[in-house]
Design a protein around this motif. Structure first.
Motif, PDB file in Angstrom:
ATOM      1  N   GLY A  90     -15.255  14.139  -8.291  1.00  0.00           N
ATOM      2  CA  GLY A  90     -15.725  12.912  -8.914  1.00  0.00           C
ATOM      3  C   GLY A  90     -15.851  11.774  -7.903  1.00  0.00           C
ATOM      4  O   GLY A  90     -16.149  12.001  -6.725  1.00  0.00           O
ATOM      5  N   PHE A  91     -15.599  10.555  -8.370  1.00  0.00           N
ATOM      6  CA  PHE A  91     -15.732   9.362  -7.527  1.00  0.00           C
ATOM      7  C   PHE A  91     -14.370   8.718  -7.261  1.00  0.00           C
ATOM      8  O   PHE A  91     -14.272   7.510  -7.057  1.00  0.00           O
ATOM      9  N   GLY A  92     -13.325   9.548  -7.280  1.00  0.00           N
ATOM     10  CA  GLY A  92     -11.970   9.030  -7.129  1.00  0.00           C
ATOM     11  C   GLY A  92     -11.747   8.224  -5.865  1.00  0.00           C
ATOM     12  O   GLY A  92     -10.937   7.301  -5.834  1.00  0.00           O
ATOM     13  N   ARG A  93     -12.479   8.551  -4.806  1.00  0.00           N
ATOM     14  CA  ARG A  93     -12.251   7.859  -3.531  1.00  0.00           C
ATOM     15  C   ARG A  93     -13.007   6.540  -3.410  1.00  0.00           C
ATOM     16  O   ARG A  93     -12.882   5.860  -2.382  1.00  0.00           O
ATOM     17  N   MET A  94     -13.773   6.171  -4.420  1.00  0.00           N
ATOM     18  CA  MET A  94     -14.517   4.926  -4.321  1.00  0.00           C
ATOM     19  C   MET A  94     -13.587   3.730  -4.161  1.00  0.00           C
ATOM     20  O   MET A  94     -13.889   2.797  -3.422  1.00  0.00           O
ATOM     21  N   LYS A  95     -12.447   3.730  -4.845  1.00  0.00           N
ATOM     22  CA  LYS A  95     -11.541   2.583  -4.711  1.00  0.00           C
ATOM     23  C   LYS A  95     -10.885   2.568  -3.330  1.00  0.00           C
ATOM     24  O   LYS A  95     -10.549   1.502  -2.819  1.00  0.00           O
ATOM     25  N   VAL A  96     -10.714   3.749  -2.700  1.00  0.00           N
ATOM     26  CA  VAL A  96     -10.200   3.785  -1.324  1.00  0.00           C
ATOM     27  C   VAL A  96     -11.252   3.228  -0.373  1.00  0.00           C
ATOM     28  O   VAL A  96     -10.942   2.486   0.569  1.00  0.00           O
ATOM     29  N   LEU A  97     -12.516   3.596  -0.609  1.00  0.00           N
ATOM     30  CA  LEU A  97     -13.610   3.070   0.212  1.00  0.00           C
ATOM     31  C   LEU A  97     -13.717   1.560   0.055  1.00  0.00           C
ATOM     32  O   LEU A  97     -13.964   0.837   1.034  1.00  0.00           O
ATOM     33  N   ALA A  98     -13.517   1.062  -1.170  1.00  0.00           N
ATOM     34  CA  ALA A  98     -13.537  -0.384  -1.398  1.00  0.00           C
ATOM     35  C   ALA A  98     -12.399  -1.061  -0.648  1.00  0.00           C
ATOM     36  O   ALA A  98     -12.569  -2.140  -0.065  1.00  0.00           O
ATOM     37  N   ALA A  99     -11.223  -0.435  -0.644  1.00  0.00           N
ATOM     38  CA  ALA A  99     -10.083  -0.995   0.090  1.00  0.00           C
ATOM     39  C   ALA A  99     -10.375  -1.046   1.589  1.00  0.00           C
ATOM     40  O   ALA A  99     -10.057  -2.035   2.262  1.00  0.00           O
ATOM     41  N   PHE A 100     -10.985   0.004   2.122  1.00  0.00           N
ATOM     42  CA  PHE A 100     -11.332   0.036   3.549  1.00  0.00           C
ATOM     43  C   PHE A 100     -12.322  -1.077   3.887  1.00  0.00           C
ATOM     44  O   PHE A 100     -12.180  -1.780   4.895  1.00  0.00           O
ATOM     45  N   THR A 101     -13.321  -1.253   3.015  1.00  0.00           N
ATOM     46  CA  THR A 101     -14.315  -2.313   3.237  1.00  0.00           C
ATOM     47  C   THR A 101     -13.659  -3.689   3.211  1.00  0.00           C
ATOM     48  O   THR A 101     -13.970  -4.558   4.033  1.00  0.00           O
ATOM     49  N   ASN A 102     -12.745  -3.893   2.270  1.00  0.00           N
ATOM     50  CA  ASN A 102     -12.045  -5.174   2.191  1.00  0.00           C
ATOM     51  C   ASN A 102     -11.179  -5.418   3.423  1.00  0.00           C
ATOM     52  O   ASN A 102     -11.055  -6.550   3.901  1.00  0.00           O
ATOM     53  N   GLY A 103     -10.555  -4.358   3.939  1.00  0.00           N
ATOM     54  CA  GLY A 103      -9.750  -4.497   5.153  1.00  0.00           C
ATOM     55  C   GLY A 103     -10.598  -4.940   6.336  1.00  0.00           C
ATOM     56  O   GLY A 103     -10.211  -5.837   7.101  1.00  0.00           O
ATOM     57  N   GLN A 146      -4.089  -3.782  -3.414  1.00  0.00           N
ATOM     58  CA  GLN A 146      -3.422  -4.500  -2.324  1.00  0.00           C
ATOM     59  C   GLN A 146      -4.422  -5.195  -1.408  1.00  0.00           C
ATOM     60  O   GLN A 146      -4.166  -6.289  -0.889  1.00  0.00           O
ATOM     61  N   GLY A 147      -5.585  -4.555  -1.198  1.00  0.00           N
ATOM     62  CA  GLY A 147      -6.629  -5.205  -0.406  1.00  0.00           C
ATOM     63  C   GLY A 147      -7.112  -6.478  -1.069  1.00  0.00           C
ATOM     64  O   GLY A 147      -7.293  -7.517  -0.418  1.00  0.00           O
ATOM     65  N   ALA A 148      -7.316  -6.415  -2.397  1.00  0.00           N
ATOM     66  CA  ALA A 148      -7.723  -7.611  -3.142  1.00  0.00           C
ATOM     67  C   ALA A 148      -6.630  -8.672  -3.105  1.00  0.00           C
ATOM     68  O   ALA A 148      -6.903  -9.871  -2.940  1.00  0.00           O
ATOM     69  N   LEU A 149      -5.367  -8.229  -3.242  1.00  0.00           N
ATOM     70  CA  LEU A 149      -4.247  -9.169  -3.226  1.00  0.00           C
ATOM     71  C   LEU A 149      -4.162  -9.909  -1.898  1.00  0.00           C
ATOM     72  O   LEU A 149      -3.935 -11.132  -1.867  1.00  0.00           O
ATOM     73  N   TRP A 150      -4.347  -9.188  -0.804  1.00  0.00           N
ATOM     74  CA  TRP A 150      -4.225  -9.838   0.500  1.00  0.00           C
ATOM     75  C   TRP A 150      -5.371 -10.805   0.782  1.00  0.00           C
ATOM     76  O   TRP A 150      -5.222 -11.779   1.518  1.00  0.00           O
ATOM     77  N   HIS A 151      -6.535 -10.538   0.206  1.00  0.00           N
ATOM     78  CA  HIS A 151      -7.604 -11.536   0.284  1.00  0.00           C
ATOM     79  C   HIS A 151      -7.154 -12.837  -0.379  1.00  0.00           C
ATOM     80  O   HIS A 151      -7.345 -13.932   0.153  1.00  0.00           O
ATOM     81  N   VAL A 152      -6.543 -12.714  -1.554  1.00  0.00           N
ATOM     82  CA  VAL A 152      -6.090 -13.900  -2.283  1.00  0.00           C
ATOM     83  C   VAL A 152      -4.922 -14.572  -1.565  1.00  0.00           C
ATOM     84  O   VAL A 152      -4.839 -15.803  -1.500  1.00  0.00           O
ATOM     85  N   ILE A 153      -4.004 -13.766  -1.005  1.00  0.00           N
ATOM     86  CA  ILE A 153      -2.891 -14.345  -0.246  1.00  0.00           C
ATOM     87  C   ILE A 153      -3.420 -15.111   0.963  1.00  0.00           C
ATOM     88  O   ILE A 153      -2.906 -16.181   1.323  1.00  0.00           O
ATOM     89  N   GLY A 154      -4.458 -14.563   1.598  1.00  0.00           N
ATOM     90  CA  GLY A 154      -5.089 -15.291   2.705  1.00  0.00           C
ATOM     91  C   GLY A 154      -5.623 -16.630   2.260  1.00  0.00           C
ATOM     92  O   GLY A 154      -5.489 -17.647   2.959  1.00  0.00           O
TER      93      GLY A 154
END
Length: 315
Positions: free
Chosen positions: A103-116, A174-182
């Protein structure tokens, strides 16, 4: 090598149904609930962030503050990153198909990588702009800067509180959270710079504090990109040493002669996968041994998806 099929068949049928419905199924239900909660939290944070972004951009342009503009840039990338994270969750819910067996389970991992990566790029931009401001100082209106920064701090605290209550092992969250913490740190830096400028008139406080925030965000971006990149490269999940798995199975599962060809990776940060080959002692029932190995992997290493090939020891 034979197995008593008449004796074992009822137990085997019961075991299979129990493992699949209660063990494997419950894990998926829990994961779905966690994902839905994370998606909801990301959506709320996205609305909060986007709602204040334009006010901060306007305040930064009027006051001439790099700290405010850096914080506004944070908010702009945050809004995009939070939307990306939300899209990652939605795509991850899509079922498997013949072209994508997982399926598309890794899409959220790819989103986290992009955010990083976005966090790293944003940090570099802020440092670059700060250097130019130090070399060519520009006037800053401390009063406007202070009030806008206070408003940004309130919004960022609310967004961070919403995201912090979610799954701490979810890299996308966590990637989204760290954007907000920044963003939150950027607001604090802008408030501090505004107070220094209002009380002392020292303009360099604005770019200097911006650099300090950028360095903190850089560390978080590198960490998130490294962890999500490790998953995308199918690296061995933390806590799943092939040597430990081999030793454990050979020691605790009867009739195992040897364990080889161990490959462990992860579909997402919470879904480890493993394939391995087990050599059974002469005369052992390979099907019974296969089930024992899978049960041990689930019990000891929390691996619910294992592909186990059982071969017989040469006569």
């Amino acid at each position: 090598m034979t197995c008593d099929l008449n004796t074992n068949l009822p137990d085997k049928a019961h075991d299979h149904g129990h493992d699949h419905e209660h063990g494997h199924g419950h894990s998926h239900d829990h994961a779905d609930m966690t994902t839905a909660d994370s998606r909801r939290r990301v959506a709320i944070a996205a609305v909060l962030t986007a709602s204040f972004m334009m006010a901060e951009v306007t305040g930064g342009l009027i006051s001439g503050s790099l700290a405010l503009l850096a914080d506004a840039a944070h908010m702009l990338t945050d809004a995009a990153s939070l939307i990306l994270a939300w899209v990652g969750y939605k795509l991850a819910e899509r079922p498997a198909d013949p072209s994508r067996s997982y399926g598309f389970g890794r899409m959220k991992v790819l989103a986290a990588f992009t955010n990083g990566i976005a966090l790293v790029a944003l940090s570099c931009w802020i440092v670059w702009e700060a250097v130019h401001r130090l070399l060519d100082p520009a006037p800053v209106l401390g009063g406007i800067m202070l009030w806008v920064a206070v408003g940004g701090l309130v919004v960022n605290v609310l967004a961070a509180w919403v995201l912090h209550g979610g799954d701490q092992h979810d890299l996308n969250l966590q990637g989204a959270l760290w954007h907000v913490i920044g963003d939150l740190l950027g607001s604090v830096a802008a408030i501090a710079a505004a107070i220094i400028i209002l009380t002392t008139g020292w303009i360099p406080a604005d770019p200097i504090l911006s650099v300090l925030v950028a360095l903190l965000v850089l560390v978080a971006g590198v960490r998130i990109a490294r962890q999500s990149g490790h998953i995308l490269l199918e690296g061995t999940p933390e806590g799943l040493s092939p040597e430990d798995i081999r030793n454990d199975l050979e020691e605790h599962v009867a009739q195992v002669s040897n364990v080889a060809h161990i490959h462990a990776w992860a579909l997402t940060e919470s879904k480890p996968l493993i394939t391995l080959e087990v050599t059974a002692v002469h005369g052992a029932c390979t099907e019974t041994l296969r089930r024992k190995v899978k049960a041990r992997l689930a019990e000891r290493f929390d691996i619910s998806h294992a592909t186990v090939e059982v071969v017989s020891e040469p006569c």
